[in-house]
Every structure is written in C-alpha cells, then in structure tokens.
Design a protein around this motif. Structure first.
Motif, short mmCIF file in Angstrom:
data_model
loop_
_atom_site.label_atom_id
_atom_site.label_comp_id
_atom_site.label_asym_id
_atom_site.label_seq_id
_atom_site.Cartn_x
_atom_site.Cartn_y
_atom_site.Cartn_z
N ILE A 9 0.82 -1.20 0.00
CA ILE A 9 0.00 0.00 0.00
C ILE A 9 0.86 1.25 0.00
CG2 ILE A 9 -1.96 -1.10 1.10
CD1 ILE A 9 -1.14 0.23 3.72
N LEU A 10 2.09 1.11 -0.46
CA LEU A 10 2.94 2.26 -0.69
C LEU A 10 3.32 2.28 -2.17
CD1 LEU A 10 5.35 2.15 2.37
CD2 LEU A 10 3.44 3.69 1.99
N PRO A 11 2.34 2.43 -3.04
CA PRO A 11 2.58 2.23 -4.47
C PRO A 11 3.64 3.11 -5.09
CG PRO A 11 0.41 3.19 -4.09
CD PRO A 11 0.94 2.76 -2.76
N PRO A 12 3.66 4.44 -4.85
CA PRO A 12 4.66 5.22 -5.55
C PRO A 12 6.07 4.78 -5.22
CG PRO A 12 2.96 6.65 -4.69
CD PRO A 12 2.75 5.27 -4.08
N GLN A 100 -11.78 5.31 -7.73
CA GLN A 100 -11.54 3.91 -8.10
C GLN A 100 -10.79 3.16 -7.01
OE1 GLN A 100 -10.78 6.60 -10.34
NE2 GLN A 100 -12.89 6.29 -11.03
N GLN A 101 -10.60 3.82 -5.88
CA GLN A 101 -9.91 3.26 -4.72
C GLN A 101 -8.44 2.95 -5.00
OE1 GLN A 101 -11.46 3.20 -1.58
NE2 GLN A 101 -12.82 4.43 -2.90
N VAL A 102 -7.87 3.72 -5.92
CA VAL A 102 -6.42 3.67 -6.14
C VAL A 102 -5.79 4.68 -5.20
CG1 VAL A 102 -4.54 4.04 -7.78
CG2 VAL A 102 -6.69 2.99 -8.54
N THR A 103 -4.82 4.24 -4.42
CA THR A 103 -4.21 5.09 -3.41
C THR A 103 -2.78 5.45 -3.80
OG1 THR A 103 -5.56 4.18 -1.62
CG2 THR A 103 -3.51 5.27 -0.99
N TYR A 104 -2.51 6.73 -3.83
CA TYR A 104 -1.17 7.26 -4.03
C TYR A 104 -0.59 7.61 -2.66
CZ TYR A 104 -2.16 8.00 -9.03
OH TYR A 104 -2.48 7.82 -10.36
N THR A 105 0.59 7.11 -2.36
CA THR A 105 1.22 7.37 -1.08
C THR A 105 2.50 8.17 -1.27
OG1 THR A 105 0.35 5.32 -0.16
CG2 THR A 105 2.16 6.35 1.03
N TYR A 106 2.59 9.29 -0.55
CA TYR A 106 3.75 10.18 -0.65
C TYR A 106 4.38 10.35 0.73
CZ TYR A 106 1.29 11.71 -4.93
OH TYR A 106 0.64 11.76 -6.13
N ASN A 310 0.35 -6.31 -21.91
CA ASN A 310 1.42 -5.41 -22.29
C ASN A 310 1.56 -4.28 -21.26
OD1 ASN A 310 2.17 -6.72 -24.87
ND2 ASN A 310 0.06 -6.23 -25.39
N TYR A 311 1.22 -3.06 -21.62
CA TYR A 311 1.42 -1.94 -20.71
C TYR A 311 0.19 -1.72 -19.83
CZ TYR A 311 5.56 -0.73 -23.38
OH TYR A 311 6.79 -0.76 -23.98
N ARG A 312 0.45 -1.55 -18.53
CA ARG A 312 -0.65 -1.26 -17.60
C ARG A 312 -0.22 -0.17 -16.65
NH1 ARG A 312 -2.12 -3.46 -12.62
NH2 ARG A 312 -0.65 -5.19 -12.82
N VAL A 313 -0.95 0.94 -16.69
CA VAL A 313 -0.62 2.07 -15.84
C VAL A 313 -1.01 1.79 -14.39
CG1 VAL A 313 -1.06 4.53 -15.39
CG2 VAL A 313 -0.99 3.69 -17.75
N CYS A 314 -0.08 2.04 -13.47
CA CYS A 314 -0.41 1.99 -12.04
C CYS A 314 -0.72 3.39 -11.54
CB CYS A 314 0.76 1.41 -11.24
SG CYS A 314 1.04 -0.35 -11.43
N TYR A 315 0.18 4.32 -11.83
CA TYR A 315 0.09 5.66 -11.27
C TYR A 315 0.53 6.70 -12.27
CZ TYR A 315 0.13 2.50 -7.34
OH TYR A 315 -0.14 1.45 -6.53
N SER A 316 -0.12 7.86 -12.25
CA SER A 316 0.25 8.98 -13.11
C SER A 316 0.58 10.17 -12.22
CB SER A 316 -0.92 9.34 -14.05
OG SER A 316 -1.23 8.27 -14.90
N TYR A 317 1.64 10.86 -12.58
CA TYR A 317 2.09 12.02 -11.77
C TYR A 317 2.27 13.24 -12.65
CZ TYR A 317 3.19 8.22 -8.59
OH TYR A 317 3.11 7.11 -7.80
#
Length: 317
Positions: A9-12, A100-106, A310-317
């Motif tokens: 749960i610390l994706p970035p 979408q319950q995608v969590t970005y952790t900083y 092939n390509y699957r995006v996890c996170y966009s910044y």
C-alpha cells in the motif's frame, strides 16, 4: 486510527524502487541511443519555445487541517493541492485515494515546508489522509478529509509542477528545454528533441541505484549538472522540460508484462493523448516513431497499450 503501511500500500515508492531494481539487477542500464548529431539550437523553428511555467499558489481560501496539518485546496480546480506538516513526528505519509480506490502514497516533509500534490485522476471525489509514524510500519491518522474536485482545465494536473516533477521559472532544466525546443516547428518535434537531449546527455547512475532510499525525489537540475541519474530522474527531467513547454505530460509508472517500468504520455493538439510516446522498457528508453503517432497505425498502437498483457498504468504524476 492506526494503520500498518506495508509495501503493497505504498505504491509510488514501490513502483519507484521497482524501476531501480529492474535496472540494477536485470539490465545494462538506460543505454544511450545510436550516434547522433547535436542539432543547431540557434536555428529557430516556427514553434514558440518560450517557457510557459505554471506556478502553484496557496491562497489559503480553501485551508483545511488540524493543529499539525495544513491542506490548501484553493487551487484544486487547477489540478493540485498543497500540504504541510508542523508536528513532532519524524516520518509522515500523505495518501490520496481516488474514486476507483487507487491510493497514491507520498512522503510529507516534517520541517513545515509545503509540498504540491496532483489530482491525477481528474474530476471526482478524493480522500486525503495524513499519517504519522509510531514505530516500524505502524502509523496513526493525524488528519483525513474527503474532497470533491472539478477541474477548470483537464490538463492542469499534467502541466503544473508537483512533488515528483518539481520546477520553477528559474529551474535550469526549464531553460534547457527552451533551448532544445528552439529549432522545432511542432510539438512532436519538441518531444523528439527533448528525448534525444536527455538520453544523450544523461547516463545511468549505478551508485545511486544501489543506495537510493524510498523517500528519494528527483532534482532535475542536479541531473543536468551531473549528467547522471536513475530512471526516475530521466522521467522527471523529460516531464519537466515538456510541461514547461506547455505540452501536457503524464509521468506514468506501471507494468510492461510483469516488470515495473516507466513511460511518458503526452498530449499533442492535432492528435490527442499519445500513450507511451517515451517509454522505459526495463532496458532502454525509446521514443515511439512520431509518424506512427500521426498515422492510421495509432489505432494498432492503442490496442497494444490497452492489452492487459502489455502496458498497464499503475500511477500517473
């Protein structure tokens, strides 16, 4: 509320380290391309290369928080918010969760300074949470709030600087980007020139890859000055140079097959979003043929990108 922050749960940070490990363990690095001739940057193209740097602001009209946390949401319509922490914890996390319950952790600085974070998913509801470290991977909730975002410009999150892609009007990389794009007559040419410049002026930093920490953030000017960087640095530098040229750019982290990697997606006015125009496949950086982007073959390329194999995006910044 107490949470355990595990790697899943610390994706970035996890994605970032995945890129480093993939480069350090599997490959020969971000290899330089075939020999090329440096363009004559003094020859002007028809495209205006004057830097267009959007500066994040804090008007304090949308201020939320607690005694230790301040969130400035006054420019959420522009695609970003600012946060600061003034408590006594030595380690603090900030999480942004979209619909979408995608969590970005900083990592949130603990010195009271402000950091800028994007609303990467565009319009919608978000939950912003700030958590202070208790011990090991255990964190306690300091503050949490739900916010609703409606962008005035859908490109905002990918034009403004943020914690991962930071620059100002005085950033050397911004001026370098203007020089590199000076001979260009289209955005596609500008993208190509930025790509060529970075891959031929920056070499992979193996020493940094071995010692990089999970709270590492790119310094784009340091990358230019030293001529070295890890893959996160490459992507941040390219994104900085393109955004400051007014070209909406997403720095994306995700999977190519089963391997973590990074790529850059840009918006070109006459085409639209060009997915993965600059890609890191775990071995090399590559630039998609601009002819492909402007031809009927683009539909075939989109099919490849959208394939789950092939390509699957996890996170966009």
């Amino acid at each position: 509320m107490i949470e355990k922050f595990r790697s899943k749960i610390l994706p970035p940070a996890a994605c970032r380290l995945g890129i480093v490990l993939a480069a350090a363990l599997l490959l020969a690095g971000c290899a330089k391309q075939a020999p090329y001739t440096e363009p004559d940057y003094s020859v002007a193209g028809t495209r205006d290369s004057t830097p267009r740097v959007l500066l994040p602001k804090r008007d304090r009209t949308g201020l939320l928080g607690s005694s230790d946390v301040s969130l400035d949401l006054s420019h959420s319509a522009d695609g970003y918010f600012s946060a600061s922490y003034t408590g006594d914890s030595g380690k603090v996390k900030l999480q942004v969760t979209n619909e979408q319950q995608v969590t970005y952790t900083y990592n949130l600085p603990t010195d009271g300074s402000w950091s800028v974070f994007p609303f990467s998913s565009g319009d919608g509801a978000y939950t912003i949470g700030v958590y202070s470290n208790i011990k090991d991977t255990m964190y306690s909730t300091v503050y949490s709030t739900d916010v609703s975002v409606r962008l005035s410009d859908a490109f905002g999150p990918f034009l403004y600087p943020n914690q991962y892609v930071w620059f100002t009007k005085d950033t050397k990389a911004v001026q370098t980007g203007a020089m590199v794009c000076h001979p260009c007559s289209s955005d596609l040419e500008a993208i190509s020139n930025v790509f060529d410049y970075v891959v031929h002026h920056v070499s992979y930093d193996w020493d940094e890859a071995k010692t990089v920490q999970s709270d590492y953030l790119p310094d784009v000017d340091e990358v230019l000055d030293t001529g070295k960087g890890i893959c996160f640095d490459y992507a941040a530098l390219m994104a900085c140079m393109l955004r400051s040229q007014g070209i909406p750019t997403r720095m994306e982290i995700g999977y190519a097959g089963t391997a973590y990697h990074a790529w850059i997606t840009t918006y070109v006015a006459e085409i639209g979003w060009v997915d993965g125009i600059i890609r890191f496949d775990g071995t090399d950086w590559s630039l998609m043929d601009p002819t492909l982007a402007s031809s009927e073959s683009r539909s075939k390329y989109e099919s490849f990108i959208q394939s789950s194999d092939n390509y699957r995006v996890c996170y966009s910044y």
